[in-house]
Design an enzyme around this catalytic site. Structure first.
Site, PDB file in Angstrom:
ATOM      1  CB  SER A   1      40.921  57.414  28.950  1.00 36.48           C
ATOM      2  OG  SER A   1      39.881  58.350  28.838  1.00 36.48           O
TER       3      SER A   1
ATOM      4  CB  CYS B   1      42.394  58.953  33.288  1.00 34.56           C
ATOM      5  SG  CYS B   1      41.026  59.562  32.284  1.00 34.56           S
TER       6      CYS B   1
HETATM    7 ZN   LIG Z   1      41.970  60.879  30.806  1.00 36.18          ZN
END
Ligand SMILES: [Zn+2]
Ligand SMILES: [Zn+2]
Length: 365
Positions: free
Chosen positions: A40, A38
């Site tokens: 993030s 991801c």
């Molecule tokens: Zn994520």
């Protein structure tokens, strides 16, 4: 126990052998079966979100409970679970009002440690932090039990994993946060893992038209497959002008920024019609600021709102998303365009940044 650890920013993850302690009261141990790659995680790797290292990254994952610490009743060994990257104390004002992603019940301990302030993983006797108190790029995870949600066993682990971040965030932004009505118009800027889920959330809600915007044509091809009715390559001219051309000069009812940058935040505000809503979904670097024009908010009665984790309530919404997947009302098969072995994890980040994948998932043996 092998885990992918970030020891220094702007360096690849290192797969290291860590010592893991058994779960204490209120904690569980989970064998990780699948974990999504991801953006993030990348924000931590590149220093956009400065956090203390070393840290086991990973926050979008699913697995099987293998051990309960004392005092656990809602899961038992053998249960299949999705990790939630937000805690849920069940007692604070936000948990009590159903806004569980805003839980403040554990704000007195850092978000990378267990609730007693310590860590369950160590390297050479020194504590290693766990991203979001889970750190799922790891063969096994010990974490607070409130951060695992039991799900049906016929859901494939790769599907379960991505429900835990990108699917919940994207579909939740449409269904739970903005509550987009059928027949209303939607713009989605950014067609990565989260943005494609905003697109299919808009399709699930019955929105029309659904306009998707990205810098890359292959992402726009994905967006059409997930329900976009029109697409805009942001390299091909002024995005806001193109959106107005497609909507009788007015703009859209709801516009989602799935990127999280100054430019895209301003674009979604400019692209909504009077009375519309601009929704910020992608998480910007902490230092980002965006100068919106207050007068257009006043004259146009525009609303700007942020949604974290799609404003979902994981205990309720993860099982619902699992049902929607198995009933083929949402498409997670085509979202997972690449899978990797654990030792290929850095390749997963390389391909994500190159824009070649919809979502990549690490499968653990
Ligand atoms: Zn994520
Ligand atoms: Zn709480």
């Amino acid at each position: 126990m092998r885990a992918a650890v970030l020891t220094e920013i702007n360096q690849p993850l290192q797969i290291l052998d860590l010592e893991q302690e058994p779960p204490r009261a209120g904690e569980v141990r989970v064998q990780v079966k699948a974990a999504g790659v991801c953006m993030s995680d990348w924000h931590i790797m590149n220093g956009d979100w400065p956090l203390p290292l070393p840290m086991v990254l990973g926050h979008e994952a699913a697995g099987i409970v293998i051990e309960n610490g004392p005092g656990i009743s809602h899961v038992e060994p053998g249960d299949h679970v999705i990790f939630s990257f937000r805690p849920h104390c069940g007692r604070c004002r936000y948990c009590s009002s159903g806004q569980t992603v805003l839980c403040i019940g554990h704000n007195d301990t850092p978000r990378w440690r267990m609730h007693d302030g310590t860590s369950r993983v160590k390297l050479n006797g020194e504590p290693v932090n766990q991203m979001a108190r889970i750190g799922t790029f790891s063969e096994e995870v010990v974490c607070p039990s409130e951060q695992v949600i039991k799900i049906r066993k016929d859901l494939p682990f790769a599907h379960a994993a991505i429900i835990g971040c990108s699917v919940a965030t994207g579909i939740g932004a449409v269904i739970r946060h903005a509550r987009v009505p059928a027949g209303s118009s939607v713009l989605v800027i950014g067609c990565g893992g989260v943005g494609l889920n905003v697109v299919q959330g808009a399709r699930l809600a019955g929105a029309s038209p659904i306009i998707a915007c990205d810098l890359r044509d292959n992402k726009l091809d994905y967006a059409r497959a997930f329900g976009a009715t029109q697409t805009i390559n942001a390299n091909s001219g002024d995005v806001v002008e193109r959106v107005r051309e497609m909507t009788d000069g007015l703009g859209v009812d709801t516009a989602f920024d799935a990127i999280g940058s100054e430019r895209t935040a301003l674009q979604v505000v400019d692209a909504v019609a009077p009375g519309g809503r601009a929704v910020l979904v992608g998480i910007p670097a902490f230092a980002t600021r965006a100068p919106v024009s207050p007068s257009q908010l006043v004259y146009g009665e525009k609303v700007i709102s942020g949604t974290y984790y799609g404003s979902v309530r994981p205990n309720i919404d993860f099982p619902i998303l699992a049902d929607l997947d198995l009933e083929r009302k949402i498409n997670l098969d085509d979202l997972i365009s690449r899978t990797y072995r654990f030792d290929e994890i850095n390749e997963g980040f390389r391909l994500m940044l190159a824009g070649d994948v919809a979502r990549g998932v690490v499968l653990f043996e």
